[in-house]
Design an enzyme around this catalytic site. Sequence first.
Site, PDB file in Angstrom:
ATOM      1  N   LYS A  74       4.673  39.854  -2.486  1.00  0.00           N
ATOM      2  CA  LYS A  74       3.265  39.772  -2.841  1.00  0.00           C
ATOM      3  C   LYS A  74       2.518  40.989  -2.301  1.00  0.00           C
ATOM      4  O   LYS A  74       3.121  41.871  -1.691  1.00  0.00           O
ATOM      5  CB  LYS A  74       2.683  38.456  -2.318  1.00  0.00           C
TER       6      LYS A  74
ATOM      7  N   GLU B 202       5.194  40.241  -7.432  1.00  0.00           N
ATOM      8  CA  GLU B 202       3.842  40.053  -7.943  1.00  0.00           C
ATOM      9  C   GLU B 202       3.219  41.413  -8.188  1.00  0.00           C
ATOM     10  O   GLU B 202       3.176  42.258  -7.287  1.00  0.00           O
ATOM     11  CB  GLU B 202       3.014  39.267  -6.932  1.00  0.00           C
TER      12      GLU B 202
ATOM     13  N   ARG C 273       0.817  -1.209   0.000  1.00  0.00           N
ATOM     14  CA  ARG C 273       0.000   0.000   0.000  1.00  0.00           C
ATOM     15  C   ARG C 273       0.857   1.269   0.000  1.00  0.00           C
ATOM     16  O   ARG C 273       0.557   2.235  -0.710  1.00  0.00           O
ATOM     17  CB  ARG C 273      -0.928   0.003   1.219  1.00  0.00           C
TER      18      ARG C 273
ATOM     19  N   LYS D 246       2.269  25.108  -3.489  1.00  0.00           N
ATOM     20  CA  LYS D 246       1.009  24.503  -3.046  1.00  0.00           C
ATOM     21  C   LYS D 246       1.164  22.980  -3.039  1.00  0.00           C
ATOM     22  O   LYS D 246       0.631  22.259  -3.884  1.00  0.00           O
ATOM     23  CB  LYS D 246      -0.135  24.945  -3.954  1.00  0.00           C
TER      24      LYS D 246
ATOM     25  N   ASP E 259      -0.154  38.796 -12.003  1.00  0.00           N
ATOM     26  CA  ASP E 259      -1.167  38.046 -11.268  1.00  0.00           C
ATOM     27  C   ASP E 259      -2.572  38.266 -11.823  1.00  0.00           C
ATOM     28  O   ASP E 259      -3.058  39.400 -11.911  1.00  0.00           O
ATOM     29  CB  ASP E 259      -1.132  38.455  -9.792  1.00  0.00           C
TER      30      ASP E 259
END
Length: 281
Positions: free
Chosen positions: A169, A197, A102, A137, A218
């Site tokens: 940012k 950004e 697994r 992320k 962005d």
Amino acid sequence: MRFTLDRFDLDAFVAATLAEDLGPGGDITSAAVIPADARFSGVMDSRDAIVIAGLPIAEAFFRALDPAVELERLVEDGARVAAGSPVLRLHGLARAMLTAERSALNTVQHLSGIATLTRDYVDAIAGTGATLLDTRKTIPGLRMLEKYATRMGGATNHRMGLWDAAMIKDNHVAVAGGVGPAVARAVAAGIARIIVEVDTLAQIEPALAAGATHVLLDNMGPAVLREAVALVAGRVPTEASGGVRRDTIRAIAETGVSYISVGRLTQSAPAADLGLDFTLG
């Protein structure tokens, strides 16, 4: 050759993953049902057309429980395989194989899912000159593996963490009092890579004048991105980011941006469908 990744401890990852599954009592099912000397042969195969990633890590799980296990890798990470393709053959102690199964499958399914989605996005922008980037992320604790998987799918890694480049940012800009002052502070701190950004075209020139080395555009549509690329005029790389989808990435790439970053590569990739079938003997 032993599999290595920078800032990733394979032995510790395998040990922690197996410990999570084995808990305080071990694999009580295999211990009760499978004779200690029984041997299995096994084949891991893909149920769908995918891009493979994670086979060396799967092998490490089996070796951890049966150092003498015989392993034959049939494809290398990064390869495209058709549905029904065998990717790994095994022969060894049955209990060890069942216990490691697994953990090995989970890893290959997750990383191959990322690599497969990444390759789909890479193919979508082929010939445009734009490079696909991943993001931060990632699942905590799995960043190095997940970013490895995006590389296997053909992407280039963005920042590996908070340490290897500054990314200024909107919140940084708000506290610093503007794009220019924020960049100036990063320059004064001696940071070599300064990504900024920007939300509007008006922020581009102050960012460049202050010393930005990379401009992240962005949530801009293709028409605005073209204007932004023209304003930057090749002085630094440009990156489109925010809400990029498979059906929109080609148009974004055709605006002339250097890079396109896509968070869903690691955040939302579905697991690839692989199986592992055993036979006695």
